[in-house]
Design an enzyme around this catalytic site. Structure first.
Site, PDB file in Angstrom:
ATOM      1  N   LYS A  35       0.067  24.738 -21.108  1.00  0.00           N
ATOM      2  CA  LYS A  35      -1.212  24.102 -20.758  1.00  0.00           C
ATOM      3  C   LYS A  35      -1.026  22.993 -19.736  1.00  0.00           C
ATOM      4  O   LYS A  35      -1.762  22.916 -18.758  1.00  0.00           O
ATOM      5  CB  LYS A  35      -1.877  23.485 -22.005  1.00  0.00           C
ATOM      6  CG  LYS A  35      -2.357  24.469 -23.032  1.00  0.00           C
ATOM      7  CD  LYS A  35      -3.190  23.778 -24.116  1.00  0.00           C
ATOM      8  CE  LYS A  35      -2.433  22.727 -24.922  1.00  0.00           C
ATOM      9  NZ  LYS A  35      -1.401  23.277 -25.801  1.00  0.00           N
ATOM     10  N   ARG A 109      -9.733  20.443 -29.591  1.00  0.00           N
ATOM     11  CA  ARG A 109      -8.697  21.055 -30.399  1.00  0.00           C
ATOM     12  C   ARG A 109      -9.211  21.493 -31.758  1.00  0.00           C
ATOM     13  O   ARG A 109      -8.441  21.985 -32.576  1.00  0.00           O
ATOM     14  CB  ARG A 109      -7.599  20.023 -30.617  1.00  0.00           C
ATOM     15  CG  ARG A 109      -6.230  20.574 -30.377  1.00  0.00           C
ATOM     16  CD  ARG A 109      -5.266  19.466 -30.637  1.00  0.00           C
ATOM     17  NE  ARG A 109      -4.756  19.017 -29.380  1.00  0.00           N
ATOM     18  CZ  ARG A 109      -3.494  19.201 -29.000  1.00  0.00           C
ATOM     19  NH1 ARG A 109      -2.653  19.773 -29.787  1.00  0.00           N
ATOM     20  NH2 ARG A 109      -3.111  18.785 -27.837  1.00  0.00           N
ATOM     21  N   ARG A 146      12.632  22.315 -24.757  1.00  0.00           N
ATOM     22  CA  ARG A 146      11.823  21.518 -23.827  1.00  0.00           C
ATOM     23  C   ARG A 146      12.366  20.096 -23.688  1.00  0.00           C
ATOM     24  O   ARG A 146      12.675  19.436 -24.670  1.00  0.00           O
ATOM     25  CB  ARG A 146      10.376  21.458 -24.321  1.00  0.00           C
ATOM     26  CG  ARG A 146       9.494  20.546 -23.476  1.00  0.00           C
ATOM     27  CD  ARG A 146       8.040  20.888 -23.582  1.00  0.00           C
ATOM     28  NE  ARG A 146       7.423  20.378 -24.811  1.00  0.00           N
ATOM     29  CZ  ARG A 146       6.131  20.526 -25.074  1.00  0.00           C
ATOM     30  NH1 ARG A 146       5.336  21.157 -24.223  1.00  0.00           N
ATOM     31  NH2 ARG A 146       5.634  20.051 -26.195  1.00  0.00           N
ATOM     32  N   ARG A 179      10.721  15.326 -26.505  1.00  0.00           N
ATOM     33  CA  ARG A 179       9.564  14.617 -27.050  1.00  0.00           C
ATOM     34  C   ARG A 179       9.779  14.351 -28.526  1.00  0.00           C
ATOM     35  O   ARG A 179      10.369  15.160 -29.228  1.00  0.00           O
ATOM     36  CB  ARG A 179       8.312  15.487 -26.876  1.00  0.00           C
ATOM     37  CG  ARG A 179       7.485  15.069 -25.680  1.00  0.00           C
ATOM     38  CD  ARG A 179       6.393  16.016 -25.365  1.00  0.00           C
ATOM     39  NE  ARG A 179       5.523  16.352 -26.488  1.00  0.00           N
ATOM     40  CZ  ARG A 179       4.404  17.071 -26.363  1.00  0.00           C
ATOM     41  NH1 ARG A 179       4.041  17.506 -25.174  1.00  0.00           N
ATOM     42  NH2 ARG A 179       3.671  17.345 -27.404  1.00  0.00           N
ATOM     43  N   ARG A 190       2.539  21.618 -36.016  1.00  0.00           N
ATOM     44  CA  ARG A 190       1.598  21.723 -34.880  1.00  0.00           C
ATOM     45  C   ARG A 190       1.117  23.151 -34.687  1.00  0.00           C
ATOM     46  O   ARG A 190      -0.057  23.381 -34.406  1.00  0.00           O
ATOM     47  CB  ARG A 190       2.252  21.181 -33.601  1.00  0.00           C
ATOM     48  CG  ARG A 190       2.197  19.650 -33.544  1.00  0.00           C
ATOM     49  CD  ARG A 190       3.350  19.074 -32.744  1.00  0.00           C
ATOM     50  NE  ARG A 190       3.320  19.462 -31.356  1.00  0.00           N
ATOM     51  CZ  ARG A 190       4.420  19.677 -30.614  1.00  0.00           C
ATOM     52  NH1 ARG A 190       5.617  19.550 -31.142  1.00  0.00           N
ATOM     53  NH2 ARG A 190       4.297  20.005 -29.350  1.00  0.00           N
TER      54      ARG A 190
HETATM   55  P1  ADP Z   1       1.007  19.858 -27.916  1.00  0.00           P
HETATM   56  O1  ADP Z   1      -0.112  20.733 -27.438  1.00  0.00           O
HETATM   57  O2  ADP Z   1       2.351  20.402 -27.593  1.00  0.00           O
HETATM   58  O3  ADP Z   1       0.892  19.482 -29.374  1.00  0.00           O
HETATM   59  P2  ADP Z   1      -0.099  17.515 -26.534  1.00  0.00           P
HETATM   60  O4  ADP Z   1       0.665  16.742 -25.539  1.00  0.00           O
HETATM   61  O5  ADP Z   1      -1.331  18.206 -26.096  1.00  0.00           O
HETATM   62  O6  ADP Z   1       0.985  18.516 -27.110  1.00  0.00           O
HETATM   63  O7  ADP Z   1      -0.497  16.586 -27.786  1.00  0.00           O
HETATM   64  C1  ADP Z   1       0.480  15.808 -28.440  1.00  0.00           C
HETATM   65  C2  ADP Z   1      -0.127  15.162 -29.681  1.00  0.00           C
HETATM   66  O8  ADP Z   1      -1.199  14.280 -29.299  1.00  0.00           O
HETATM   67  C3  ADP Z   1      -0.765  16.113 -30.684  1.00  0.00           C
HETATM   68  O9  ADP Z   1       0.164  16.700 -31.583  1.00  0.00           O
HETATM   69  C4  ADP Z   1      -1.748  15.170 -31.394  1.00  0.00           C
HETATM   70  O10 ADP Z   1      -1.088  14.322 -32.308  1.00  0.00           O
HETATM   71  C5  ADP Z   1      -2.252  14.315 -30.254  1.00  0.00           C
HETATM   72  N1  ADP Z   1      -3.446  14.909 -29.633  1.00  0.00           N
HETATM   73  C6  ADP Z   1      -3.571  15.332 -28.351  1.00  0.00           C
HETATM   74  N2  ADP Z   1      -4.793  15.836 -28.121  1.00  0.00           N
HETATM   75  C7  ADP Z   1      -5.468  15.745 -29.294  1.00  0.00           C
HETATM   76  C8  ADP Z   1      -6.772  16.104 -29.730  1.00  0.00           C
HETATM   77  N3  ADP Z   1      -7.651  16.673 -28.897  1.00  0.00           N
HETATM   78  N4  ADP Z   1      -7.120  15.865 -31.015  1.00  0.00           N
HETATM   79  C9  ADP Z   1      -6.262  15.286 -31.862  1.00  0.00           C
HETATM   80  N5  ADP Z   1      -5.013  14.931 -31.537  1.00  0.00           N
HETATM   81  C10 ADP Z   1      -4.601  15.145 -30.260  1.00  0.00           C
END
Ligand code: ADP
Ligand code: ZN
Length: 236
Positions: A35, A109, A146, A179, A190
């Protein structure tokens, strides 16, 4: 990190479907589907902001702000940050952007977030929801290897795409590290949350005729071509 955008004309080019109307796209997909990479390319290609809630939270954590302190425990565990915090960030962002375009990455999400977004924007204001489709086996491989530049966000994979100098970013020389939420346990959680909370959004948006599913296996450049074709198709 500029593959698709260097091979294709910029946003002002004639002949682009819907030229002049800013693009508004949501990128959906599992953790590790790509993404961030694909959203960054779309943002560059169309000259609209890339809004990544994950990046916004990571920046807040780095800066030590109150928001960052609240978000960190959820993020490190692989849990979703509470909806009110996330929705607040996006609302602030979109109200600042006025009628401009955007590429949303990592938001919405779950259905509550998608509902909040529809309350902020009429659904006809979205061009497409790009669903990056990739197997769980493939994303487990991608996430385990990663590594991310702590300065510019460029991503690497220790197996498929290591930085030229171990631990250093090819782009900016910053420190490249894993990360905090790319541990086996947090990855598992996740992906479970993706299946239970996020995957239902595919149907939710399909009912609005907005979903374009793209095969996200293979090299980023190839996926970028498919994504661009999907977005152009949706804007026609
Ligand atoms: P990934 O898709 O690999 O989990 P992201 O960088 O998109 O990674 O998100 C990392 C973390 O940030 C998520 O696991 C969550 O804790 C938080 N986060 C990001 N976007 C949202 C969202 N829309 N709602 C809730 N938590 C979020
Ligand atoms: Zn870097």
């Amino acid at each position: 990190m500029d593959g698709a955008s260097s091979a294709t004309p910029g946003p002002a080019a004639a002949g682009v479907a819907g030229a002049g109307v800013p693009v508004r796209v949501i990128v959906l997909g599992k953790q590790g589907a790509g993404k961030g990479t694909q959203a960054a390319r779309l943002s560059e290609r169309y000259g609209v902001p890339h809004i990544s809630t994950g990046d916004a939270f990571r920046a807040a954590v780095r800066s030590g702000s109150a928001l960052g302190v609240k978000a960190k425990t959820y993020m490190d565990a692989g849990e979703l940050v509470p909806d009110d915090l996330v929705i607040g960030i996006v609302r602030e962002y979109l109200s600042g952007e006025g009628t401009g375009g955007f590429v949303l990455d990592g938001f919405p999400r779950n259905v509550a977030q998608a509902q909040a977004l529809s309350d902020m924007l009429a659904p006809e204001h979205l061009d497409a929801v790009v669903n990056l489709d990739v197997s769980t086996e493939e994303v487990l491989h991608r996430l385990a290897g990663r590594r991310v530049c702590q300065s510019c966000g460029a991503t690497y994979n220790v197996v498929d795409n290591p930085p030229q100098v171990a631990g250093r970013c090819d782009v900016c020389g910053g420190v490249v590290a894993q990360r905090a939420d790319d541990t086996e346990e947090a990855i598992r959680l996740r992906l479970e949350i993706y299946e239970s909370a996020t995957a239902p959004l595919i149907d939710w948006y399909a009912k609005q005729g907005l979903v374009a599913t793209v095969d996200a296996a293979g090299p980023p450049d190839e996926v970028a071509e498919r994504v661009l074709a999907a977005v152009e198709g949706a804007r026609r």
